[in-house]
Design a protein around this motif. Structure first.
Motif, PDB file in Angstrom:
ATOM      1  N   LEU A 147       0.844  -0.913   0.104  1.00 62.52           N
ATOM      2  CA  LEU A 147       0.221  -0.036   0.073  1.00 62.52           C
ATOM      3  C   LEU A 147       0.865   1.341  -0.056  1.00 62.52           C
ATOM      4  CD1 LEU A 147      -2.872  -1.154   2.789  1.00 62.52           C
ATOM      5  CD2 LEU A 147      -2.965  -0.966   0.173  1.00 62.52           C
ATOM      6  N   GLY A 148       0.246   2.294  -0.540  1.00 64.72           N
ATOM      7  CA  GLY A 148       1.041   3.795  -0.481  1.00 64.72           C
ATOM      8  C   GLY A 148       0.879   4.371   0.673  1.00 64.72           C
ATOM      9  N   PHE A 149       0.318   3.847   1.841  1.00 66.72           N
ATOM     10  CA  PHE A 149       0.104   4.665   2.835  1.00 66.72           C
ATOM     11  C   PHE A 149       0.185   3.708   4.175  1.00 66.72           C
ATOM     12  CE2 PHE A 149      -3.677   3.515   0.591  1.00 66.72           C
ATOM     13  CZ  PHE A 149      -4.404   2.895   1.498  1.00 66.72           C
ATOM     14  N   PRO A 150       0.482   4.045   5.283  1.00 65.63           N
ATOM     15  CA  PRO A 150       0.559   3.196   6.414  1.00 65.63           C
ATOM     16  C   PRO A 150      -0.678   2.944   7.011  1.00 65.63           C
ATOM     17  CG  PRO A 150       0.965   5.503   7.152  1.00 65.63           C
ATOM     18  CD  PRO A 150       1.011   5.368   5.496  1.00 65.63           C
ATOM     19  N   VAL A 151      -0.991   1.813   7.748  1.00 62.58           N
ATOM     20  CA  VAL A 151      -2.355   1.554   8.178  1.00 62.58           C
ATOM     21  C   VAL A 151      -2.158   1.487   9.826  1.00 62.58           C
ATOM     22  CG1 VAL A 151      -4.306  -0.381   8.334  1.00 62.58           C
ATOM     23  CG2 VAL A 151      -3.002   0.193   6.183  1.00 62.58           C
ATOM     24  N   VAL A 152      -3.147   2.188  10.346  1.00 62.27           N
ATOM     25  CA  VAL A 152      -3.049   2.080  11.759  1.00 62.27           C
ATOM     26  C   VAL A 152      -4.348   1.210  12.360  1.00 62.27           C
ATOM     27  CG1 VAL A 152      -1.839   3.956  12.184  1.00 62.27           C
ATOM     28  CG2 VAL A 152      -4.338   4.394  12.199  1.00 62.27           C
ATOM     29  N   GLY A 153      -5.315   0.797  11.448  1.00 60.77           N
ATOM     30  CA  GLY A 153      -6.501   0.207  11.849  1.00 60.77           C
ATOM     31  C   GLY A 153      -7.457  -0.174  10.750  1.00 60.77           C
ATOM     32  N   ALA A 154      -8.256  -1.132  10.838  1.00 58.29           N
ATOM     33  CA  ALA A 154      -9.141  -1.694   9.735  1.00 58.29           C
ATOM     34  C   ALA A 154     -10.621  -2.207  10.246  1.00 58.29           C
ATOM     35  CB  ALA A 154      -8.475  -2.390   8.990  1.00 58.29           C
ATOM     36  N   THR A 155     -11.427  -2.255   9.225  1.00 54.86           N
ATOM     37  CA  THR A 155     -12.828  -2.946   9.706  1.00 54.86           C
ATOM     38  C   THR A 155     -13.466  -3.092   8.371  1.00 54.86           C
ATOM     39  OG1 THR A 155     -14.825  -2.780  10.881  1.00 54.86           O
ATOM     40  CG2 THR A 155     -14.071  -0.689   9.618  1.00 54.86           C
ATOM     41  N   GLU A 156     -14.086  -4.002   8.294  1.00 55.25           N
ATOM     42  CA  GLU A 156     -14.894  -4.724   7.257  1.00 55.25           C
ATOM     43  C   GLU A 156     -15.888  -3.551   7.026  1.00 55.25           C
ATOM     44  OE1 GLU A 156     -18.127  -7.996   5.863  1.00 55.25           O
ATOM     45  OE2 GLU A 156     -17.317  -8.228   7.699  1.00 55.25           O
ATOM     46  N   ALA A 157     -15.828  -3.281   5.548  1.00 57.24           N
ATOM     47  CA  ALA A 157     -16.911  -2.014   5.165  1.00 57.24           C
ATOM     48  C   ALA A 157     -18.176  -2.565   4.594  1.00 57.24           C
ATOM     49  CB  ALA A 157     -16.108  -1.166   4.217  1.00 57.24           C
ATOM     50  N   ARG A 158     -18.993  -3.218   5.297  1.00 58.17           N
ATOM     51  CA  ARG A 158     -20.354  -3.928   4.837  1.00 58.17           C
ATOM     52  C   ARG A 158     -21.257  -2.682   4.379  1.00 58.17           C
ATOM     53  NH1 ARG A 158     -19.219  -6.253   9.695  1.00 58.17           N
ATOM     54  NH2 ARG A 158     -20.557  -5.036  10.853  1.00 58.17           N
ATOM     55  N   PHE A 159     -21.211  -1.643   4.714  1.00 55.68           N
ATOM     56  CA  PHE A 159     -22.094  -0.609   4.633  1.00 55.68           C
ATOM     57  C   PHE A 159     -21.690   0.545   3.551  1.00 55.68           C
ATOM     58  CE2 PHE A 159     -22.822  -2.584   8.689  1.00 55.68           C
ATOM     59  CZ  PHE A 159     -24.276  -3.195   8.275  1.00 55.68           C
ATOM     60  N   VAL A 160     -20.390   0.765   3.297  1.00 58.14           N
ATOM     61  CA  VAL A 160     -19.949   1.647   2.333  1.00 58.14           C
ATOM     62  C   VAL A 160     -20.202   1.440   0.805  1.00 58.14           C
ATOM     63  CG1 VAL A 160     -17.849   2.696   1.528  1.00 58.14           C
ATOM     64  CG2 VAL A 160     -17.932   2.082   3.697  1.00 58.14           C
ATOM     65  N   ARG A 161     -20.535   2.479   0.244  1.00 60.04           N
ATOM     66  CA  ARG A 161     -20.898   2.582  -1.450  1.00 60.04           C
ATOM     67  C   ARG A 161     -19.934   3.165  -2.055  1.00 60.04           C
ATOM     68  NH1 ARG A 161     -23.108  -1.355   0.546  1.00 60.04           N
ATOM     69  NH2 ARG A 161     -25.141  -1.890   0.560  1.00 60.04           N
TER      70      ARG A 161
END
Length: 272
Positions: free
Chosen positions: A258-272
């Motif tokens: 990835l071109g950016f660091p990650v500090v957290g994540a979650t499943e995006a079930r509701f993102v359109r």
């Protein structure tokens, strides 16, 4: 393997398969698909920050890079203060939540405006991992490895247990398709995976003989039944990695950079 839209689905043409190219890591054209048919590529929301005090950007990504990573914006308060979040989670109602070291935030997904819901009252402990189960239970983990349940109405917490002596939270909790919570934990050389049971509480390292092979696994999220980890690259703190994690052994395989660091994540079930 090229994909085209047919009746709203991504459909691949096996005649254009190029062995070894799909799933190897770099961003690809948004019409390249690794499955024969899917309605939309799976999405994960990831939080990105350059350091513990920097503002938090939110990206929508497909772990396999089928579609372009999409920057949704920067989390901010109504007064334009930009909190630095250590993790994010989406609940069953589609609400986005975030935590700093000691505070709980509710974030509007449309505007990314955050509301401060209160102090987590962790004393000297630092919260760095957050997840919500399909039944609505919000769980956090701290840097020293304690696991706590969060009351979203007032941000109060109660301790459920801990990962055990010598283990702390590396940075996230993920809820998997098998119905269990998983925690990325610190170890001497690389992150290891724990599985949590809440009632009665237990925390068990998946396979003491294996580790992920990656350090700084600050994000965990399940997509299409697969558990993915997301890192801040220790060799390049301005970048990140997507890894695929085995929930049987805890071992990780690099999916892409990835071109950016990650500090957290979650499943995006509701993102359109």
């Amino acid at each position: 393997m090229q994909a085209r839209r047919v009746d709203g689905q991504y459909v691949t043409d096996d005649r254009e398969r190029r062995n070894g190219e799909v799933g190897r890591g770099e961003l690809r054209d948004p019409w390249i698909c690794s499955d024969a048919v899917r309605s939309t590529p799976p999405q994960v929301l990831v939080a990105s920050s350059q350091d513990n005090l920097a503002p938090t950007d939110i990206y929508a990504i497909d772990p396999n890079g089928i579609t372009q990573d999409r920057l949704l914006g920067t989390v901010r308060m109504g007064n334009e203060v930009r909190p630095s979040l250590f993790d994010i989670a989406i609940d069953r109602e589609g609400e986005l939540w975030g935590i700093s070291s000691d505070r709980l935030y509710q974030v509007d997904l449309g505007t990314l405006v955050a509301s401060d819901r209160g102090s987590l009252n962790l004393s000297l402990r630092v919260a760095n991992a957050l997840a919500v189960s399909p039944t609505g239970r919000m769980i956090l983990a701290t840097l020293d490895g304690t696991i706590r349940e969060v009351n979203t109405s007032n941000a109060s917490t109660r301790q459920l247990g801990s990962l055990g002596s010598g283990f702390g939270s590396d940075g996230d909790i993920g809820f998997s398709a098998d119905g269990r919570f998983y925690v990325s934990s610190t170890s001497v050389t690389s992150s290891v995976l724990f599985v949590l049971e809440l009632e009665p509480f237990s925390a068990r390292r998946i396979d003491p003989g294996h580790s992920s092979g990656f350090s700084r696994v600050f994000g965990l999220a399940s997509a299409d039944g697969v558990m993915y980890g997301f890192t801040t690259n220790p060799m390049n703190p301005a970048a990140g990695q997507v890894i695929r994690l085995s929930t049987s052994t805890g071992e990780g395989i690099l999916v892409r950079n990835l071109g950016f660091p990650v500090v957290g994540a979650t499943e995006a079930r509701f993102v359109r």
